[in-house]
Write an enzyme that holds these catalytic residues in place. Structure first.
Site, PDB file in Angstrom:
ATOM      1  N   GLY A 115       0.802  -1.220   0.000  1.00 19.44           N
ATOM      2  CA  GLY A 115       0.000   0.000   0.000  1.00 19.44           C
ATOM      3  C   GLY A 115       0.827   1.258   0.000  1.00 19.44           C
ATOM      4  O   GLY A 115       0.358   2.317   0.410  1.00 19.44           O
ATOM      5  N   LEU A 118       3.924   3.077  -4.459  1.00 13.18           N
ATOM      6  CA  LEU A 118       5.114   3.061  -5.316  1.00 13.18           C
ATOM      7  C   LEU A 118       5.071   1.929  -6.342  1.00 13.18           C
ATOM      8  O   LEU A 118       6.068   1.635  -6.978  1.00 13.18           O
ATOM      9  CB  LEU A 118       6.377   2.935  -4.465  1.00 13.18           C
ATOM     10  CG  LEU A 118       6.621   4.047  -3.444  1.00 13.18           C
ATOM     11  CD1 LEU A 118       7.889   3.758  -2.634  1.00 13.18           C
ATOM     12  CD2 LEU A 118       6.730   5.408  -4.125  1.00 13.18           C
ATOM     13  N   ASP A 165       2.344   0.417 -13.592  1.00 11.18           N
ATOM     14  CA  ASP A 165       3.349  -0.119 -12.674  1.00 11.18           C
ATOM     15  C   ASP A 165       4.126  -1.277 -13.275  1.00 11.18           C
ATOM     16  O   ASP A 165       5.347  -1.397 -13.083  1.00 11.18           O
ATOM     17  CB  ASP A 165       2.688  -0.571 -11.370  1.00 11.18           C
ATOM     18  CG  ASP A 165       1.994   0.557 -10.639  1.00 11.18           C
ATOM     19  OD1 ASP A 165       2.230   1.730 -11.003  1.00 11.18           O
ATOM     20  OD2 ASP A 165       1.211   0.267  -9.719  1.00 11.18           O
TER      21      ASP A 165
END
Length: 346
Positions: A115, A118, A165
Site C-alpha cells: 500500500g 510506489l 506499474d
C-alpha cells in the site's frame, strides 16, 4: 520423468514514482480515450528468489510480511494466502511448463510496505515473472513480461489497478507511457541530459505518511465513475492526461518550476477523480511541506495514504525533510535508477 533442473535464480524489479497521468491507465478510460503517464523508477526494489527443492513441495515465502506456506506439488493452491506468488507460479507453469508443477521455493521481499503507492505489488509480480522466465526458458521480452504481469494481477487474480506499474518495473528509467485502444502500450524512454536529470533528482523528496492504504477501494470508485460516464471523473482524467503531456514537455527542457506548477494542478485533478484520494493526514503533511519550502506535491499512486513526494529547490531540500520528519513523516531523498527488472543466477 525427471523434473526441471535449474539453478537458484534471483530477480529484482524497481519501484516507481508516478509523476503525472496516474489513473488514465485504468479501464475503461484508456480503452475509450487513451491514457498517458509519466513515471520514473527509484532505488527501491521488489526481490524474488526461485530455489529448487528435492522434497516435492512448493513453498511460498514473503520475508517482509512474515508469511510462509508450503504445499505438495500437486496439491490445490486455492488456500494460499500469498496471492501474487500463487498467481505467478500457476500461470507460468501453465503457459511455459506444459501445466506441470515443479517443486521450488518462491521467496520475496520488497523495499516498501504494502500500500505504499510506489507500485510495489506490480513490481513484485514483474520480478516473479522475470525470475520464472529464466528458470523455464520462456521467450519473453520486457513488453511480454509487463503484459503477463498485468494479466496475472488484473485478470487471473481480479485485483483492482491500472497498467503503468508493470511497464515501469519491466523497463525502468524515466518513461512517458501511452496506453491506447486494443490494449496497445508504447513505452517512450525520455532522453534528458545528465544536468536536467540530476537537477530533477535533487529537487525531489519522498515522504511516507506512516499509513499504508487500500488502493483498491479508491480505484474501484474511479472505475465506477468512468463506467457510468460520470462527467466529473472523466473531466478529471482528461486533465490528468493533459498534465502528463505538459510535464513531459517541461522535463525535456529542464523547467522544474513549470513541472511544479503542473504537479499542483494535477494533484487537484487527482482529488476530483474519487473520494478518499486525500486524507486529513495527507493534508497535514502537505501543509507542512508547503510552509517549509516545497513548490508542489502529490501522493504517489491511487491516494489515501502511502508515499507522498514533493518538488523543492535543492537548497531547501534538507529543511523540507527535517520539517516533514518533525511532523511524524518519514522523508528521504530520491535516487533514480535506469534499469528495469534484472535476473541472475547463483
Amino acid at each position: 520423468m525427471a523434473g526441471l533442473i535449474f539453478r537458484k535464480t534471483r530477480a529484482r524489479a524497481p519501484l516507481r514514482l508516478g509523476l503525472a497521468g496516474g489513473g488514465t491507465d485504468l479501464s475503461p478510460y484508456c480503452d475509450q480515450f487513451g491514457g498517458a503517464v509519466l513515471n520514473v523508477t527509484i532505488d527501491r526494489y521488489a526481490f524474488a528468489s526461485i530455489i529448487p527443492r528435492s522434497d516435492g513441495r512448493v513453498c511460498f515465502i514473503s520475508d517482509d510480511t512474515g508469511v510462509e506456506e508450503s504445499f505438495e506439488v500437486d496439491e490445490p493452491l486455492s488456500a494460499a494466502k500469498l496471492l501474487l506468488h500463487r498467481g505467478v507460479y500457476q500461470r507460468m507453469m501453465a503457459d511455459f511448463n506444459g501445466g506441470k508443477r515443479e517443486p521450488m521455493t518462491v521467496r520475496t521481499t520488497v523495499d516498501a510496505p504494502a500500500g505504499s503507492g510506489l507500485g510495489s505489488s506490480s513490481a513484485l509480480v514483474v520480478a516473479l515473472v522475470d525470475a520464472l522466465r529464466v528458470v523455464l526458458g520462456a521467450p519473453l521480452g520486457p513488453y511480454d513480461v509487463a503484459r503477463l504481469a498485468f494479466e496475472i494481477e488484473r485478470i487471473d487474480l481480479a485485483l483492482s489497478g491500472g497498467r503503468q506499474d508493470q511497464y515501469a518495473a519491466a523497463f525502468g528509467g524515466l518513461n512517458f507511457i501511452e496506453f491506447l485502444r486494443e490494449d496497445r502500450v508504447i513505452v517512450n524512454p525520455l532522453r534528458v541530459s545528465d544536468a536536467i536529470s540530476n537537477e530533477f533528482e535533487c529537487s525531489l523528496v519522498t515522504c511516507f505518511s506512516g499509513r499504508s492504504r487500500q488502493s483498491a477501494e479508491i480505484i474501484d470508485r474511479q472505475t465506477m465513475g468512468l463506467k457510468t460516464a460520470d462527467a466529473r471523473t472523466v473531466e478529471a482524467m482528461d486533465r490528468l492526461k493533459y498534465d502528463a503531456i505538459e510535464m513531459k514537455r517541461a522535463l525535456l527542457v529542464g523547467s522544474i518550476t513549470r513541472m511544479a506548477e503542473i504537479m499542483n494542478d494535477s494533484w487537484k485533478s487527482k482529488q476530483a477523480t474519487a473520494t478518499g484520494v486525500s486524507t486529513a493526514r495527507i493534508d497535514e503533511l502537505f501543509d507542512v511541506a508547503m510552509r517549509s519550502g516545497a513548490q508542489s506535491g502529490k501522493v504517489s499512486g491511487a491516494g489515501g495514504g502511502g508515499f507522498m513526494f514533493f518538488i523543492v529547490t535543492p537548497e531547501n531540500r534538507y529543511t523540507l525533510m527535517h520539517a516533514l520528519n518533525e511532523a511524524g513523516g518519514q522523508a528521504t531523498p530520491v535516487k533514480f535508477v535506469n534499469r528495469g527488472s534484472e535476473t541472475w543466477h547463483l
